[in-house]
Design a protein around this motif. Structure first.
Motif, mmCIF file in Angstrom:
data_model
loop_
_atom_site.group_PDB
_atom_site.id
_atom_site.type_symbol
_atom_site.label_atom_id
_atom_site.label_comp_id
_atom_site.label_asym_id
_atom_site.label_seq_id
_atom_site.Cartn_x
_atom_site.Cartn_y
_atom_site.Cartn_z
ATOM 1 N N MET A 1 0.853 -1.196 0.000
ATOM 2 C CA MET A 1 0.000 0.000 0.000
ATOM 3 C C MET A 1 0.883 1.238 0.000
ATOM 4 O O MET A 1 1.830 1.335 0.745
ATOM 5 N N ASP A 127 -2.829 -9.390 -0.653
ATOM 6 C CA ASP A 127 -1.448 -8.888 -0.760
ATOM 7 C C ASP A 127 -0.491 -10.083 -0.800
ATOM 8 O O ASP A 127 -0.279 -10.692 -1.842
ATOM 9 N N CYS A 244 0.411 -6.912 5.198
ATOM 10 C CA CYS A 244 0.938 -6.563 3.878
ATOM 11 C C CYS A 244 1.600 -7.792 3.274
ATOM 12 O O CYS A 244 0.924 -8.727 2.891
ATOM 13 N N GLU A 337 6.677 -4.687 6.290
ATOM 14 C CA GLU A 337 6.211 -5.021 4.950
ATOM 15 C C GLU A 337 6.114 -6.536 4.777
ATOM 16 O O GLU A 337 5.110 -7.050 4.314
ATOM 17 N N GLU A 443 10.496 -2.195 1.232
ATOM 18 C CA GLU A 443 9.347 -3.105 1.166
ATOM 19 C C GLU A 443 9.876 -4.535 1.242
ATOM 20 O O GLU A 443 10.580 -4.886 2.173
ATOM 21 N N ASP A 532 7.994 -3.195 -5.321
ATOM 22 C CA ASP A 532 7.330 -3.392 -4.030
ATOM 23 C C ASP A 532 7.547 -4.816 -3.538
ATOM 24 O O ASP A 532 8.261 -5.061 -2.586
ATOM 25 N N ASN A 533 6.952 -5.795 -4.219
ATOM 26 C CA ASN A 533 7.135 -7.196 -3.830
ATOM 27 C C ASN A 533 8.039 -7.892 -4.834
ATOM 28 O O ASN A 533 8.240 -7.407 -5.944
ATOM 29 N N GLU A 582 -2.403 -2.226 -7.728
ATOM 30 C CA GLU A 582 -0.998 -2.584 -7.605
ATOM 31 C C GLU A 582 -0.918 -4.100 -7.639
ATOM 32 O O GLU A 582 -1.929 -4.792 -7.443
HETATM 33 CA CA CA Z 1 3.649 -4.003 -0.295
#
Ligand code: CA
Ligand code: FEO
Ligand code: CA
Length: 643
Positions: A1, A127, A244, A337, A443, A532-533, A582
């Motif tokens: 996020m 997520d 997350c 994260e 993250e 991010d991931n 996302e």
């Molecule tokens: Ca994330």
């Protein structure tokens, strides 16, 4: 996020102006226009970007290039109402928000949602995706447990008649439904000739929500700062939320990372309350939701210690739906994260964590005990005893892992720490005092057990001012993020000293002011923004998903990223999200033949709401709002994802 509106900041860094953003914005506005054209071909994009369009010349050039680690056909950077995957692959919906998990689960009814129904259905904003292999079914069909986090609720997209920043419209039932939509889902999935499907009513299926009873363990358990009116022992808490990313431990448990917990609290602390500075450092109370209007523990004026009971790593045994999840306080309290783990050569287990806030830190936790295959199990409590370290990225390319231990150095009563409980509750402030390196929103942090390397996704940080750069965060006004590669010496993940280098500075390489550093072999579609991931597949290859690539005018999605040889630093675009979303997950099965992706907050956008989302993906029915969903990616001809 993306917490771009969260103004909580590391006090070591002051807020300030940006200098090159206007230039980049001007250039990107042109790119955004291109990105909005969904039918633009690769060649047309290449021409617009001033790159060679002569097919023969391009083919000849391609022949001289070193062989790629990936052979899938690349998709175009673009933005539209649905998802797109590389040619030769299929992308199927596995589970949508509101889908039933048991035979008696109510059908999804967006106009008449209730907390009771939501507790029996797949939650919102998927997520993290974890996969735990089960023994094959009696007919030989592969089975597994999918462990999925539900990070947060988008109230105005979920419920009719709600407008953003309009808490007056929130009812008690909406607040309770949101509480039931947070947390996680454990669901059995099974692969048949029709592909992977959820097993409705499996005895493994479980919903974890923001009011599921949980136990607090480790150094902060029972501490006075965790005591509330409902829990005089400070050891039992209702729920997990803002989950997350996460991890699956070597012994098969599911780690849920509590991230932006501040947003769910309302109210104001009494003047001079001892938790004032602690709560401020975590951005508590954020006041984004109306829960505290109806439930006292989410109002800090009524229960000032309740926020100290969130912001932890939660360990869940997915094979025992009756088990009590445990908040493992030894791993520190911050905006976690994720929590990916690996076994060090001596058997100790190392868990890597990012604290996703501008100017916050990268951590790793090293267990005191050792993992013993076949013996360590969900009851082993290995995560209750060990050392939490925070990273200092030195200019000379080394990382010093600084132990967050009460007593030595500055973590003493003179600085307000009277126990290890204080150190873990205020891990951020402990990191400040130890001189950790303020990062650009750390993250996912993913170790590769085969190489000893660890990849750190740094999403972005548009508030880093000129003069605040450091070697590991070299760009001020960093809108597009970067990826750091840590190397643990000799594969010793427990080492207190490592080395680091930047794998790539992200963003558009055709705009000089962005300062991106992609390998020149990267195509016009192969670069990304705001990593991010990430995941490392069975072949040891890195895949990166984004949250904020839409800032460049094209959808968020998944890219393969080469880490070795002459193609190191080359990206390749594999999947893209529908507008507003996302991309989270990603998770490969151990055979590399299935990839799970979590499409989070589809249909979001400026002014978007239940009545007027930016897309109605994936149902495309006027009767249905957009639904965050987990997707299954497979090759149409079978075989390993990515070629
Ligand atoms: Ca994330
Ligand atoms: Fe929940 Fe840091 O993304
Ligand atoms: Ca994110």
């Amino acid at each position: 996020m993306d917490q771009s509106e969260n103004t909580t900041a590391n006090p070591r860094i002051a807020a300030g102006a940006e200098t090159i953003s206007d230039i980049i914005e001007r250039r990107l506005s042109r790119r955004g226009f291109l990105g909005g054209l969904t039918a633009v071909s690769g060649l047309a994009l290449a021409a617009c970007a001033g790159r060679p369009v002569d097919a023969a010349a391009a083919a000849a050039h391609e022949m001289k290039r070193p062989a790629p680690a990936f052979s899938f056909p690349e998709i175009a950077r673009a933005l539209d109402q649905t998802h797109h995957v590389s040619e030769g692959y299929r992308a199927d919906i596995l589970l949508r928000w509101g889908d039933p998990l048991w035979a008696d689960s109510p059908a999804f009814d967006p106009l008449n949602q209730s907390a009771e129904a939501q507790r029996r259905q797949f939650g919102y904003n998927c997520d993290y995706v974890g996969f735990v292999t089960l023994d094959p079914d009696t007919d030989g069909a592969p089975r597994g447990l999918l462990c999925v986090n539900h990070e947060y609720t988008s109230t105005q997209l979920m419920f009719p008649g709600i407008r953003e920043d309009d808490p007056a419209g929130i009812t008690r039932e909406i607040a309770l439904t949101e509480i039931a939509a947070h947390g996680g889902t454990v669901v059995e999935i099974r692969r048949s000739a029709e592909g992977w499907k959820p097993v409705i009513g499996s005895p493994f299926n479980r919903r974890l929500t923001a009011d599921t009873p949980m136990q607090i363990t480790g150094p902060a358990a029972g501490d006075a700062r965790l005591v509330t009116g409902e829990d005089p022992a400070g050891r039992n808490v209702l729920g997990t939320m803002n989950n997350c990313a996460g991890g699956i431990t070597p012994w098969g448990t599911y780690l849920m990372a509590e991230e932006n917990i501040n947003g769910n609290f309302l109210g104001a602390l009494p003047e001079g309350h001892p938790e004032t500075d602690n709560h401020k450092r975590m951005g508590v109370p954020g006041g984004w939701y109306g829960w505290g209007k109806f439930i006292d523990r989410f109002d800090v004026s009524k229960q000032p210690n309740e926020p100290n009971r969130f912001g932890w790593i939660v360990e869940v045994d997915p094979q025992d739906p009756a088990s009590t999840p445990k908040k493992r306080t030894a791993l520190g309290r911050f905006k976690h994260e994720g929590a990916e783990s690996v076994v060090a050569p001596d058997g100790r287990v190392v868990v890597y964590c990012g604290d996703d806030q501008r100017f916050d830190y990268v951590y790793k936790f090293v267990t005191a005990g050792r993992y013993v295959p076949g013996e360590t199990n969900a009851d082993s409590n290995l995560l209750d005893d060990g050392t939490l370290y925070v990273a200092r990225f030195n200019d000379d390319g080394t990382v010093t892992w600084l132990p967050l231990v009460f007593g030595p150095g500055p973590l003493t009563p003179a600085n307000g720490f009277s126990s290890q409980a204080d150190v873990v509750i205020e891990a951020r402030r402990a990191g400040d005092l130890l001189g950790a390196t303020p990062m650009d929103r750390p993250e996912d942090v993913e170790p590769d057990p085969k190489t000893g390397r660890v990849y750190v996704m740094l999403t972005n940080n548009d508030r880093r001012k000129p003069g605040e750069e450091n070697a590991a965060n070299p760009r001020h006004s960093n809108r597009f993020g970067h990826i750091i590669e840590i190397t643990e010496p000799g594969g010793d993940f427990a080492s207190e000293t490592s080395t680091w280098e930047i794998l790539v500075r992200c963003g558009d390489p055709s705009i000089a002011e962005v300062g991106a550093t992609w390998n020149p072999l990267t195509t016009e579609n192969g670069w990304l923004a705001s990593p991010d991931n990430c995941a490392i597949d069975a072949q040891g290859r890195l895949w990166v998903s984004t949250d904020g690539n839409d800032d460049t005018g094209a959808a968020d999605g998944l890219w393969a990223l080469e880490t070795d040889g002459q193609r190191r630093g080359t990206g390749r675009h594999f999947f893209r999200c529908p507008i507003g979303a996302e991309l989270c997950g990603p998770r490969f099965t151990p055979d590399g033949e299935t990839l799970f992706l979590a499409v989070q907050h589809p249909g979001d956008g400026e002014g978007a709401n239940f009545e007027s989302p930016t897309t109605r993906w994936p149902d495309f029915s006027d009767a249905s709002p957009p639904r965050p969903s987990v997707m299954v990616i497979t090759r149409i001809d079978g075989g390993v994802i990515g070629g």
